[in-house]
Design an enzyme around this catalytic site. Structure first.
Site, PDB file in Angstrom:
ATOM      1  N   SER A  11       0.832  -1.206   0.000  1.00 54.84           N
ATOM      2  CA  SER A  11       0.000   0.000   0.000  1.00 54.84           C
ATOM      3  C   SER A  11       0.867   1.257   0.000  1.00 54.84           C
ATOM      4  O   SER A  11       1.589   1.491  -0.967  1.00 54.84           O
ATOM      5  CB  SER A  11      -0.964  -0.042   1.193  1.00 54.84           C
ATOM      6  OG  SER A  11      -2.011   0.888   1.035  1.00 54.84           O
TER       7      SER A  11
ATOM      8  N   ASP B  39     -10.385  -4.253  -4.543  1.00 55.34           N
ATOM      9  CA  ASP B  39      -9.596  -3.172  -3.962  1.00 55.34           C
ATOM     10  C   ASP B  39      -9.772  -1.930  -4.822  1.00 55.34           C
ATOM     11  O   ASP B  39      -9.578  -1.990  -6.040  1.00 55.34           O
ATOM     12  CB  ASP B  39      -8.118  -3.586  -3.925  1.00 55.34           C
ATOM     13  CG  ASP B  39      -7.203  -2.519  -3.335  1.00 55.34           C
ATOM     14  OD1 ASP B  39      -7.701  -1.496  -2.840  1.00 55.34           O
ATOM     15  OD2 ASP B  39      -5.976  -2.720  -3.379  1.00 55.34           O
TER      16      ASP B  39
ATOM     17  N   HIS C 129      -8.076  -5.238   0.012  1.00 53.06           N
ATOM     18  CA  HIS C 129      -6.820  -4.478  -0.031  1.00 53.06           C
ATOM     19  C   HIS C 129      -5.676  -5.126   0.758  1.00 53.06           C
ATOM     20  O   HIS C 129      -4.647  -5.455   0.191  1.00 53.06           O
ATOM     21  CB  HIS C 129      -7.084  -3.060   0.467  1.00 53.06           C
ATOM     22  CG  HIS C 129      -5.906  -2.156   0.424  1.00 53.06           C
ATOM     23  ND1 HIS C 129      -5.296  -1.765  -0.753  1.00 53.06           N
ATOM     24  CD2 HIS C 129      -5.201  -1.559   1.427  1.00 53.06           C
ATOM     25  CE1 HIS C 129      -4.285  -0.956  -0.489  1.00 53.06           C
ATOM     26  NE2 HIS C 129      -4.209  -0.816   0.822  1.00 53.06           N
TER      27      HIS C 129
END
Length: 364
Positions: A197, A305, A335
């Site tokens: 991320s 996601d 995610h």
């Protein structure tokens, strides 16, 4: 409770043909999203996530007071593990940045290689707001099984520090690793970088910076990276990517959670200052001016996601520039699926990570 555990939104109906949790927790997932989700995740959602308040409702002050309550499931204190040591690096402005170094230990056959070892730098996730040296310790312990030294970097977070210092901290860590290669028993010509991320975003920026500085990298390995300046959006409708719209009320990282991070990192009243401080493409790696000569890249996305499409679009820009790219989408996954040991897709992610590092560093 973890960051993942408390990110939820929406309404839903059960997934056809799959074993379903018996309670009404799945009513919190929207009807068009539910059939796409892995049944293992749906069970975890019902058992854990749905029992906690949405993460975007928890004030940052409360998170800072008790950060241990908001760690991801893969978090642990690894400081006393064999082969693990803590270090600090001085960032560009003199701030000390904590790092944890994981040296490989004997493999399953009892073989302990003397080194110098390849090295992989990990930059953790958390929306540029959350994270420490414990939050992805489980992932770092796993990755060192590839036979590489893993350096986990606890870059500075917002809102205490203005966004962009995280890039400077990561760059300082990369240079420190190469400068200290003798004491760390590593090979400075066998370096890879990556992260989940926000950490994936950081690694993409460093990929370009390393190329510009003539620093050779074996691999850039981001997972579910934001590749745009989506944290600066006022509304989710500003995104040009379909997945951002389709999953803006998804069970993990809904738009309200993205906006929560954005309010800490890139609030509208600070945006002009931030944009003056740093190159534009630091905020959005998709807008990088030069795509030639970049290192091999392994990008991994999650099907369910909002960041999926922008991660894959970045991969396609790399392909168009002639970069060697591997792209994998994990079906049915939200995610931060790689934080959940209960998912078989997470275990596959672990195996993929180890294999990719071994290939990149010539350890097969």
């Amino acid at each position: 409770m973890s960051n993942l555990d408390s990110s939820l939104a929406g309404h839903a109906v059960p997934k056809k043909g799959a074993s379903q949790p018996t309670n009404n927790a799945l009513d919190l997932i929207e009807e068009h999203i539910l059939p796409k989700l892995d049944p293992e995740f749906l069970q975890y959602f019902a058992d854990v996530i749905a029992k906690h308040p949405p993460a975007h409702t928890i004030p940052i002050e409360e998170v800072r007071k008790t950060p241990e309550k908001f760690q991801p499931p893969c978090a642990l204190d690894s400081s006393t593990e064999k082969g693990v040591s803590d270090h600090v690096v001085s960032s560009q402005d003199g701030t000390s940045i904590p790092m944890r170094v994981y040296h490989p230990i004997a493999d399953a056959q009892g073989i302990e290689r003397p080194g110098p070892h390849p090295v992989h730098l990990n930059f953790h996730g958390g929306g540029f707001v959350l994270g420490d040296l414990n939050c992805e310790a489980g992932l770092c312990l796993m990755m060192r099984k590839a036979g590489v030294v893993v350096v986990d970097v606890n870059y500075r977070h917002c809102p205490e520090t203005i966004w962009g210092k995280c890039i400077q901290d990561a760059w300082a860590a990369l240079n420190w690793v190469r400068d200290e290669h003798v004491s760390l028993n590593i090979n400075p010509f066998s370096v890879s970088i990556g992260g989940v991320s926000a950490g994936g975003h950081i690694s993409l920026v460093l990929q370009h910076m390393a190329r510009d500085a003539g620093i050779p990298l074996k691999l850039c390995m981001p997972t579910v990276p934001p590749t745009t300046d989506c944290l600066s959006y006022e509304y989710y409708t500003q995104s040009p990517f379909a997945s951002f719209h389709e999953f803006h009320r998804g069970p993990v990282l809904p738009w309200k959670r993205i906006k929560y991070f954005g309010n800490q990192c890139m609030p509208q009243d600070k945006l002009p200052e931030i944009k003056k401080m740093w190159p534009d493409w630091w905020l959005s790696p998709m807008r990088a001016p030069n795509w030639s000569g970049l290192c091999d890249t392994y990008i991994r996305t999650a099907e369910v996601d909002p960041l999926r499409d922008e991660g894959e679009a970045y991969a396609m820009k790399l392909v168009a520039s002639g970069t060697m790219v591997t792209l994998k989408r994990y079906l049915g996954c939200p995610h931060t699926f790689m934080y959940l040991d209960v998912l078989s897709q997470k275990r596959q992610w672990d195996e993929d990570s180890i294999y990719a590092l071994k290939v990149a560093h010539g350890l097969l």
